[in-house]
Write a protein that holds these residues in place. Structure first.
Motif, PDB file in Angstrom:
ATOM      1  N   THR A 120      -8.769   0.766  -9.327  1.00  0.00           N
ATOM      2  CA  THR A 120      -8.898   0.466 -10.739  1.00  0.00           C
ATOM      3  C   THR A 120      -9.645   1.577 -11.441  1.00  0.00           C
ATOM      4  OG1 THR A 120     -10.977  -0.677 -10.376  1.00  0.00           O
ATOM      5  CG2 THR A 120      -8.975  -2.003 -10.288  1.00  0.00           C
ATOM      6  N   ASP A 166      -4.451  -4.230  -7.564  1.00  0.00           N
ATOM      7  CA  ASP A 166      -5.542  -5.176  -7.352  1.00  0.00           C
ATOM      8  C   ASP A 166      -6.861  -4.428  -7.166  1.00  0.00           C
ATOM      9  OD1 ASP A 166      -6.993  -7.618  -6.461  1.00  0.00           O
ATOM     10  OD2 ASP A 166      -4.952  -8.399  -6.294  1.00  0.00           O
ATOM     11  N   ASP A 167      -7.962  -5.164  -7.161  1.00  0.00           N
ATOM     12  CA  ASP A 167      -9.272  -4.564  -6.916  1.00  0.00           C
ATOM     13  C   ASP A 167      -9.617  -4.544  -5.436  1.00  0.00           C
ATOM     14  OD1 ASP A 167     -10.257  -4.070  -9.635  1.00  0.00           O
ATOM     15  OD2 ASP A 167     -10.035  -6.225  -9.840  1.00  0.00           O
ATOM     16  N   ASP A 171     -16.050  -8.287  -6.248  1.00  0.00           N
ATOM     17  CA  ASP A 171     -14.618  -8.154  -5.949  1.00  0.00           C
ATOM     18  C   ASP A 171     -14.220  -9.030  -4.764  1.00  0.00           C
ATOM     19  OD1 ASP A 171     -13.541  -6.377  -7.902  1.00  0.00           O
ATOM     20  OD2 ASP A 171     -14.532  -4.696  -6.926  1.00  0.00           O
ATOM     21  N   LYS A 189     -11.556 -12.426  -4.670  1.00  0.00           N
ATOM     22  CA  LYS A 189     -10.413 -12.473  -3.760  1.00  0.00           C
ATOM     23  C   LYS A 189     -10.508 -13.663  -2.809  1.00  0.00           C
ATOM     24  CE  LYS A 189      -9.084 -10.103  -6.000  1.00  0.00           C
ATOM     25  NZ  LYS A 189      -7.786 -10.132  -6.695  1.00  0.00           N
ATOM     26  N   GLN A 218      -4.662 -12.865  -5.103  1.00  0.00           N
ATOM     27  CA  GLN A 218      -4.243 -11.629  -5.751  1.00  0.00           C
ATOM     28  C   GLN A 218      -4.428 -11.693  -7.262  1.00  0.00           C
ATOM     29  OE1 GLN A 218      -0.338 -10.228  -4.411  1.00  0.00           O
ATOM     30  NE2 GLN A 218      -0.624 -11.433  -2.542  1.00  0.00           N
ATOM     31  N   ARG A 219      -4.607 -10.516  -7.837  1.00  0.00           N
ATOM     32  CA  ARG A 219      -4.786 -10.453  -9.285  1.00  0.00           C
ATOM     33  C   ARG A 219      -3.542 -10.977 -10.007  1.00  0.00           C
ATOM     34  NH1 ARG A 219      -5.251  -4.745 -12.230  1.00  0.00           N
ATOM     35  NH2 ARG A 219      -7.289  -4.646 -11.263  1.00  0.00           N
ATOM     36  N   GLN A 220      -2.395 -10.598  -9.475  1.00  0.00           N
ATOM     37  CA  GLN A 220      -1.169 -10.930 -10.190  1.00  0.00           C
ATOM     38  C   GLN A 220      -0.429 -12.091  -9.562  1.00  0.00           C
ATOM     39  OE1 GLN A 220       0.796  -7.100 -10.724  1.00  0.00           O
ATOM     40  NE2 GLN A 220      -0.478  -6.821 -12.543  1.00  0.00           N
ATOM     41  N   MET A 223      -9.514 -12.239 -10.426  1.00  0.00           N
ATOM     42  CA  MET A 223     -10.146 -10.920 -10.396  1.00  0.00           C
ATOM     43  C   MET A 223     -11.536 -11.075 -10.987  1.00  0.00           C
ATOM     44  SD  MET A 223      -8.169  -9.250 -13.679  1.00  0.00           S
ATOM     45  CE  MET A 223      -9.050  -7.709 -13.526  1.00  0.00           C
ATOM     46  N   ASP A 277      -9.626  -7.056 -18.927  1.00  0.00           N
ATOM     47  CA  ASP A 277      -9.379  -7.661 -17.620  1.00  0.00           C
ATOM     48  C   ASP A 277      -8.444  -8.869 -17.745  1.00  0.00           C
ATOM     49  OD1 ASP A 277     -10.811  -5.744 -16.247  1.00  0.00           O
ATOM     50  OD2 ASP A 277     -12.689  -6.853 -16.305  1.00  0.00           O
ATOM     51  N   LYS A 331      -5.097  -7.619 -17.751  1.00  0.00           N
ATOM     52  CA  LYS A 331      -4.593  -7.284 -16.403  1.00  0.00           C
ATOM     53  C   LYS A 331      -4.134  -8.543 -15.674  1.00  0.00           C
ATOM     54  CE  LYS A 331      -7.936  -3.582 -16.104  1.00  0.00           C
ATOM     55  NZ  LYS A 331      -9.322  -3.381 -15.630  1.00  0.00           N
ATOM     56  N   LEU A 332      -4.932  -9.606 -15.742  1.00  0.00           N
ATOM     57  CA  LEU A 332      -4.554 -10.861 -15.069  1.00  0.00           C
ATOM     58  C   LEU A 332      -3.217 -11.364 -15.605  1.00  0.00           C
ATOM     59  CD1 LEU A 332      -5.812 -13.091 -13.061  1.00  0.00           C
ATOM     60  CD2 LEU A 332      -6.221 -14.397 -15.151  1.00  0.00           C
TER      61      LEU A 332
END
Lengths: 334, 334
Positions: free
Chosen positions: A2, A34-35, B80, B84, B152-154, B222, B231, B234-235
């Protein structure tokens, strides 16, 4: 991986990552979006983790080719994995970039990174991008060994033979020539010899091919990054030992330089950036280790022997006298 | 953890490591005497790896207490891991130190590091020490999740509720007050409120207690490090979504500041360093998630909803109108 962007930044941090670094992403990297990343370690294996930082003006020159800087940043970490007997698995990249790291620079950097990552089976997993005053690279590399089998630096036993791979001192001579291109001893070298020394400084080659031989036969090992004498001291710190300077393997280029200027033996033995492997091998394993190294295509040379617990560390001239050094380790700055 | 010394360095790099950092070493770290460490990942678990770099003048002030700098460097990485759904396992420290990092500084730094490492069950595994022009910290943190289960973020799905933990904007207000202590709105705060905001900037608290709830119920998550709006973008990057500014949780200190200066809403929503968790939760999981968060002692607030694939990201004022921002992410520099 990131990065934050703001009003003063070069535009397109995320675009740069997507364009140049995402193609290097391995499984578990989630496309660098992702982070964090995941690593699945096969059953029966231990994960080996290592981290080396490289700074502009300390470990590389600001104007070195970006592909060369990338190569070195990854190679010095792969070298640590090799010394531990590990097989590369992946890496994280911390990228502290200045305004000089524009799109063209990043493209060159990523190409150098991609080439070595692919050749060594070590995929990019993620990282972090920040704005820095000087280019700063922090790589964390991951590898695997059979469970509990990492080759430790201080694993050697009394009487073990000490081997070193390849040749020693080339990168330090290459660096010296870069700093003072017109130095007298440099004129004694052919153009090819000068190019060889420069390349050894710019493009260290991690001795990954030697890892299985180390895993099978070495009682202790480390890579030679801060200079042979200082690193030999570390390998022998628990037991002491005796190293034979006359047995230290030198390249034709280093021999030519040494012939022109005998005082260079100090640079050769204490200069950094060799990225060769220094390993301790029990006497009964020595023959098998030499053969495994030969089959792996990596030359290894016996340069000494570990002593007894609490022993001293001696570096001996060919006439048997002890050699003193003004400094035993390289300072990593120029 | 290794370091090179040379003629110009403060003396005793290896002694500093042995004295201050070796006591923090965990299993597999070989007392920080090796160039690598091993991690054994329990069967059925995936390793989660994350890396954040922190630079003096970018992520902390040069004269911040060394224990605070250490806390922040580790906490932002633990944050972080928490996002996760991971349980901390260990970390590597890249330490680019200047001449200001003398023995007393290192002692304070190690004490801050030790405190958080112990409290979070995250032992030091190794790292690298180099000489740098500006203090540079690069932490790689490791955690575990059940195999293949990293949040995961996405990962979010259309229609998922979006939650955020704790309160937003405090650290950005604390930073603003540090830069301009005499700013008008600062006078509207009590001393305790000012101290609270400073502390939120200096000592971010990783929401590790929320990790099990995220693992069990979140479809994506995230941490909020670069500012809630950026942020959140991003999500919601894959699906779009709608965020309600009126629902964003604020501390009493932030409310007092906002009352004195309504324009601070921009700082609150786009400033960095919150280190709260932003998570997407399927509607049918929402109640269970809220309960699990409550049982973990972590306040969570629903602030929006993910949209449909390819949707837009809207930040809405309490009257339903869309809010525009001059910048959506924090630049991490001052």
């Amino acid at each position: 991986m990131t990065g934050a962007t703001g009003p003063g930044d070069p535009p397109g941090e995320f675009e740069l990552i997507a364009r140049h670094f995402a193609p290097l992403a391995g499984p578990g990297a989630f496309g660098l979006a992702d982070d964090a990343a995941t690593l699945d370690v096969p059953a029966g294996q231990s994960l080996v983790v290592t981290k080396d930082m490289l700074l502009e003006g300390v470990h590389f020159f600001r104007h070195d080719a970006p592909a060369s800087i990338a190569h070195k940043a990854l190679a010095v970490n792969l070298s640590d994995l090799a010394a531990k007997g590990a097989k590369p698995l992946g890496f994280l990249l911390g990228f502290g970039r200045t305004r000089a790291q524009d799109e063209a620079w990043c493209a060159g950097f990523a190409s150098g990174l991609a080439r070595l990552a692919k050749a060594s089976g070590c995929a990019l997993l993620g990282g972090d991008t920040v704005n820095a005053a000087a280019l700063t690279l922090s790589v964390t590399a991951f590898g695997t060994v059979p469970q509990g089998r990492m080759v430790q630096r201080q694993g050697g036993e009394p009487g073990d033979a000490v081997y070193v791979s390849g040749t020693i001192g080339d990168a330090a001579l290459g660096l010296a020539l870069r700093i003072a291109p017109d130095v007298a001893w440099g004129k004694a070298l052919t153009e090819a010899q000068r190019a060889f020394l420069f390349d050894r400084y710019l493009h260290p080659q991690a001795r990954l091919a030697l890892a299985p031989a180390l895993l099978a036969h070495a009682s202790g090992a480390m890579d030679v990054s801060d200079g042979l004498v200082g690193d030999g001291d570390k390998l022998a710190s628990r037991l002491g030992g005796r190293f034979e300077i006359g047995d230290v393997p030198l390249s034709p280029a280093a021999r030519a330089a040494l012939l022109a200027e005998p005082a260079l033996i100090e640079t050769i033995l204490t200069g950094g950036d060799d990225y060769e492997i220094l390993g301790a091998v029990a006497p009964q394993e020595a023959q098998a280790f030499e053969q495994a190294a030969r089959e792996a295509g990596v030359p290894v040379t016996r340069i000494g022997q570990l002593g007894e617990a609490g022993g001293v560390r001696l570096w001996c001239n060919p006439d048997g006298s002890e050699r003193a050094f003004t400094r035993r380790s390289y300072a990593h700055s120029f």
